[in-house]
Design an enzyme around this catalytic site. Sequence first.
Site, mmCIF file in Angstrom:
data_model
loop_
_atom_site.group_PDB
_atom_site.id
_atom_site.type_symbol
_atom_site.label_atom_id
_atom_site.label_comp_id
_atom_site.label_asym_id
_atom_site.label_seq_id
_atom_site.Cartn_x
_atom_site.Cartn_y
_atom_site.Cartn_z
ATOM 1 N N CYS A 100 70.666 46.568 64.038
ATOM 2 C CA CYS A 100 71.325 45.274 64.233
ATOM 3 C C CYS A 100 71.607 45.010 65.719
ATOM 4 C CB CYS A 100 72.635 45.223 63.442
ATOM 5 S SG CYS A 100 73.425 43.622 63.605
ATOM 6 N N GLY B 272 58.093 43.615 60.226
ATOM 7 C CA GLY B 272 57.915 42.683 61.333
ATOM 8 C C GLY B 272 56.644 41.890 61.225
ATOM 9 N N GLY C 41 60.307 40.005 55.339
ATOM 10 C CA GLY C 41 61.615 39.383 55.518
ATOM 11 C C GLY C 41 61.513 37.877 55.510
HETATM 12 C C1 LIG Z 1 68.528 36.233 59.045
HETATM 13 C C2 LIG Z 1 68.173 37.686 59.216
HETATM 14 C C3 LIG Z 1 69.114 38.646 58.900
HETATM 15 C C4 LIG Z 1 68.799 40.006 59.018
HETATM 16 N N1 LIG Z 1 69.721 40.932 58.651
HETATM 17 C C5 LIG Z 1 69.388 42.253 58.670
HETATM 18 C C6 LIG Z 1 70.303 43.238 58.205
HETATM 19 O O1 LIG Z 1 71.432 42.953 57.760
HETATM 20 N N2 LIG Z 1 69.909 44.536 58.270
HETATM 21 C C7 LIG Z 1 68.693 44.908 58.777
HETATM 22 O O2 LIG Z 1 68.378 46.094 58.819
HETATM 23 N N3 LIG Z 1 67.800 43.990 59.216
HETATM 24 C C8 LIG Z 1 68.114 42.686 59.158
HETATM 25 N N4 LIG Z 1 67.204 41.745 59.573
HETATM 26 C C9 LIG Z 1 65.881 42.164 60.056
HETATM 27 C C10 LIG Z 1 64.842 42.145 58.924
HETATM 28 O O3 LIG Z 1 65.161 43.084 57.929
HETATM 29 C C11 LIG Z 1 63.412 42.431 59.457
HETATM 30 O O4 LIG Z 1 63.361 43.730 59.984
HETATM 31 C C12 LIG Z 1 62.986 41.429 60.534
HETATM 32 O O5 LIG Z 1 63.321 40.101 60.175
HETATM 33 C C13 LIG Z 1 61.480 41.486 60.821
HETATM 34 O O6 LIG Z 1 60.740 41.222 59.667
HETATM 35 P P1 LIG Z 1 60.074 39.755 59.327
HETATM 36 O O7 LIG Z 1 59.199 39.402 60.478
HETATM 37 O O8 LIG Z 1 59.310 40.032 58.053
HETATM 38 O O9 LIG Z 1 61.198 38.813 59.146
HETATM 39 C C14 LIG Z 1 67.518 40.388 59.487
HETATM 40 C C15 LIG Z 1 66.590 39.413 59.815
HETATM 41 C C16 LIG Z 1 66.881 38.067 59.667
HETATM 42 C C17 LIG Z 1 65.830 37.040 60.000
#
Ligand SMILES: Cc1cc2nc3c(=O)[nH]c(=O)nc-3n(C[C@H](O)[C@H](O)[C@H](O)COP(=O)(O)O)c2cc1C
Length: 352
Positions: free
Chosen positions: A108, A209, A232
């Site tokens: 985070c 990611g 995500g």
């Molecule tokens: C709105 C939002 C909230 C997130 N909250 C968390 C979280 O609470 N814990 C965590 O490990 N990652 C969190 N992430 C990161 C995601 O789990 C992920 O690693 C990141 O978005 C990259 O993946 P993506 O490109 O598929 O979105 C968050 C991402 C977004 C966009």
Amino acid sequence: MFVDLRESWWIRGVEIPTRVVLAPMAGVSVQAFRRQGRRFGAGLVCSEMVSCAGIEHRNERTLGYLRVAADEHPLAIQIFGSDPRAMAEAARMVVAAGADLVDINFGCPVRKVTKTGAGATLLDDPARAGGIVEAVATAVDVPVSVKMRRGLRDGSRTCLEVGPMLVEAGAATLTLHPRSAQQMYTGTADHALTAELVSLVDVPVIASGDVTSRAKAQSVLATTGAAAVMVGRGAQGNPWAIRQIVDGETGEPTREEVVAELVLFIRETVRELGERRAASFLKKFYGWYLGRGRFPRQFKQELVVLDSTEEVERLLIAAAPGALPLLELLEDEVPSGDEVLLDLPISIYGGG
Ligand SMILES: Cc1cc2nc3c(=O)[nH]c(=O)nc-3n(C[C@H](O)[C@H](O)[C@H](O)COP(=O)(O)O)c2cc1C
């Protein structure tokens, strides 16, 4: 190399039925999101961050309390904090509530979290990070996973040093989101680092990611050797993306399917958070579901100004009356009752 995304894999004794993991996202991964993710083919779902600070003082702003339902498993519950003892205690509570895995947040980047010594900042304090993993792994019988970023600053390769140490300390799997904390969500995830991490550890690695399509999932799995991909943002308001990635099913959902899923999502979220919290929480989801050319832009704007979710539901059904029978089928499928409430608050911050 073609990877079968429907193939199961294991994190120690926990079988994960597909190679797609639904990402933990603060402010998004409510129970309805996780259950929907499982229904659409995610092999593993993860809760939002719950705060182990809740064990000591209960005065922080929180979204509510986590509920765990029978159809979420396998489920990882994510905890964050900086004190190994409190984290171990939180881990025990999380397992008592039904978590199949305890996930630790070392990713985070949000200042409110990092300034307490938790989240991504622990990547710069490997001794403490290792101490947390060890304390948690000793406290519980289920596998412990760690989710991390590449490091704090742009270009950092810290994850390659810290990752193997965390495995040594007891982590049964690592999830890497190869952006720096400084990057937040800008730029691209550098999965060359994921490949390097895979070569350094003998536990399964989950690649997080920028995975939004089946082609991308296939190429990340093939080029990194990761056991699974995490999805995500691509699944926000779009569970069909998970099905597309797992099964290769193409084709957009019909308007009726979109409305049925959204109304179910609304009803479940109201049940979880209560009407007042849910009404504002849900607003961002309207755009996510109704966008992508599915409904005219103006329709979303009509919905976000409404005060009650009942009114939103009414307009949605009026726009696609054929959604009603689908909704009934969905509601019949979703088990009710036998839920466990976790006495730890969901953090309103979060990220990773
Ligand atoms: C709105 C939002 C909230 C997130 N909250 C968390 C979280 O609470 N814990 C965590 O490990 N990652 C969190 N992430 C990161 C995601 O789990 C992920 O690693 C990141 O978005 C990259 O993946 P993506 O490109 O598929 O979105 C968050 C991402 C977004 C966009």
